[in-house]
Design a protein around this motif. Structure first.
Motif, PDB file in Angstrom:
ATOM      1  N   ASP A  41       0.801  -1.192   0.000  1.00  0.00           N
ATOM      2  CA  ASP A  41       0.000   0.000   0.000  1.00  0.00           C
ATOM      3  C   ASP A  41       0.848   1.261   0.000  1.00  0.00           C
ATOM      4  O   ASP A  41       0.315   2.346  -0.133  1.00  0.00           O
ATOM      5  CB  ASP A  41      -0.983   0.003   1.173  1.00  0.00           C
ATOM      6  N   ARG A  42       2.173   1.116   0.149  1.00  0.00           N
ATOM      7  CA  ARG A  42       3.092   2.252   0.090  1.00  0.00           C
ATOM      8  C   ARG A  42       4.265   1.912  -0.813  1.00  0.00           C
ATOM      9  O   ARG A  42       4.734   0.780  -0.833  1.00  0.00           O
ATOM     10  CB  ARG A  42       3.670   2.581   1.465  1.00  0.00           C
ATOM     11  N   GLN A  50       1.306   7.177 -10.443  1.00  0.00           N
ATOM     12  CA  GLN A  50       0.092   7.986 -10.474  1.00  0.00           C
ATOM     13  C   GLN A  50      -0.913   7.434 -11.475  1.00  0.00           C
ATOM     14  O   GLN A  50      -2.122   7.431 -11.218  1.00  0.00           O
ATOM     15  CB  GLN A  50       0.431   9.442 -10.798  1.00  0.00           C
ATOM     16  N   SER A  51      -0.428   6.925 -12.613  1.00  0.00           N
ATOM     17  CA  SER A  51      -1.353   6.336 -13.582  1.00  0.00           C
ATOM     18  C   SER A  51      -1.972   5.050 -13.043  1.00  0.00           C
ATOM     19  O   SER A  51      -3.137   4.761 -13.295  1.00  0.00           O
ATOM     20  CB  SER A  51      -0.658   6.094 -14.920  1.00  0.00           C
ATOM     21  N   LEU A  55      -6.710   2.292 -10.528  1.00  0.00           N
ATOM     22  CA  LEU A  55      -7.293   1.675  -9.331  1.00  0.00           C
ATOM     23  C   LEU A  55      -8.508   2.449  -8.834  1.00  0.00           C
ATOM     24  O   LEU A  55      -9.494   1.861  -8.392  1.00  0.00           O
ATOM     25  CB  LEU A  55      -6.251   1.588  -8.213  1.00  0.00           C
ATOM     26  N   LYS A  56      -8.457   3.769  -8.931  1.00  0.00           N
ATOM     27  CA  LYS A  56      -9.565   4.589  -8.450  1.00  0.00           C
ATOM     28  C   LYS A  56     -10.797   4.411  -9.333  1.00  0.00           C
ATOM     29  O   LYS A  56     -11.917   4.254  -8.844  1.00  0.00           O
ATOM     30  CB  LYS A  56      -9.161   6.062  -8.428  1.00  0.00           C
ATOM     31  N   PHE A  57     -10.608   4.411 -10.667  1.00  0.00           N
ATOM     32  CA  PHE A  57     -11.749   4.312 -11.568  1.00  0.00           C
ATOM     33  C   PHE A  57     -12.348   2.910 -11.622  1.00  0.00           C
ATOM     34  O   PHE A  57     -13.541   2.745 -11.781  1.00  0.00           O
ATOM     35  CB  PHE A  57     -11.382   4.772 -12.975  1.00  0.00           C
ATOM     36  N   THR A  58     -11.515   1.890 -11.504  1.00  0.00           N
ATOM     37  CA  THR A  58     -12.035   0.524 -11.546  1.00  0.00           C
ATOM     38  C   THR A  58     -12.556   0.069 -10.189  1.00  0.00           C
ATOM     39  O   THR A  58     -13.341  -0.873 -10.126  1.00  0.00           O
ATOM     40  CB  THR A  58     -10.957  -0.466 -12.022  1.00  0.00           C
ATOM     41  N   GLY A  59     -12.086   0.705  -9.131  1.00  0.00           N
ATOM     42  CA  GLY A  59     -12.512   0.306  -7.788  1.00  0.00           C
ATOM     43  C   GLY A  59     -11.998  -1.055  -7.393  1.00  0.00           C
ATOM     44  O   GLY A  59     -12.558  -1.713  -6.528  1.00  0.00           O
ATOM     45  N   SER A  60     -10.901  -1.503  -8.015  1.00  0.00           N
ATOM     46  CA  SER A  60     -10.406  -2.852  -7.779  1.00  0.00           C
ATOM     47  C   SER A  60      -9.398  -2.946  -6.643  1.00  0.00           C
ATOM     48  O   SER A  60      -8.880  -4.009  -6.372  1.00  0.00           O
ATOM     49  CB  SER A  60      -9.774  -3.408  -9.061  1.00  0.00           C
ATOM     50  N   GLY A  61      -9.109  -1.856  -5.992  1.00  0.00           N
ATOM     51  CA  GLY A  61      -8.166  -1.922  -4.879  1.00  0.00           C
ATOM     52  C   GLY A  61      -7.897  -0.556  -4.292  1.00  0.00           C
ATOM     53  O   GLY A  61      -8.378   0.461  -4.793  1.00  0.00           O
ATOM     54  N   ASN A  62      -7.146  -0.553  -3.216  1.00  0.00           N
ATOM     55  CA  ASN A  62      -6.763   0.701  -2.588  1.00  0.00           C
ATOM     56  C   ASN A  62      -5.682   1.389  -3.415  1.00  0.00           C
ATOM     57  O   ASN A  62      -4.837   0.723  -4.007  1.00  0.00           O
ATOM     58  CB  ASN A  62      -6.236   0.455  -1.176  1.00  0.00           C
TER      59      ASN A  62
END
Length: 100
Positions: A1-2, A16-17, A22-29
């Motif tokens: 996660d880091r 960043q990409s 990850l943010k748009f797919t919602g598949s992970g943190n």
């Protein structure tokens, strides 16, 4: 996660990409990116031996040959450093068992 990276812009852009995906797919943190100049030195020093071995080769012509060569170099280095479970085997016996 880091992830700790140096001040490299290419690494930052790549991470960043990945965070955007990850943010748009919602598949992970999303990944927390830490850009600290000196915290990454331990990792960079560990890969110095790979550069020493591959530099005289003048690069690779195909991705699969680079992947296989680097995987072998990393594996032998892990055996030498004692990062694999030895089970009483010598370094050569460990390598032979992995190669079989």
């Amino acid at each position: 996660d880091r992830v700790v990276i140096d001040k490299s812009g290419a690494n930052l852009a790549g991470l960043q990409s990945v965070n955007v995906i990850l943010k748009f797919t919602g598949s992970g943190n999303t990944i927390k990116i830490l850009q600290v100049k000196y915290l990454n030195n331990i990792i960079e020093q560990d890969h110095r031996f790979v550069k020493r071995i591959t530099a005289p080769m003048l690069g690779f012509k195909a991705f699969h040959s680079a992947e296989a060569t680097l995987a072998g170099i990393e594996t032998t280095h892990m055996i030498r450093k004692g990062q694999l479970h030895a089970n009483g085997l010598t370094a050569f016996q460990q390598f032979a068992a992995l190669a079989a």
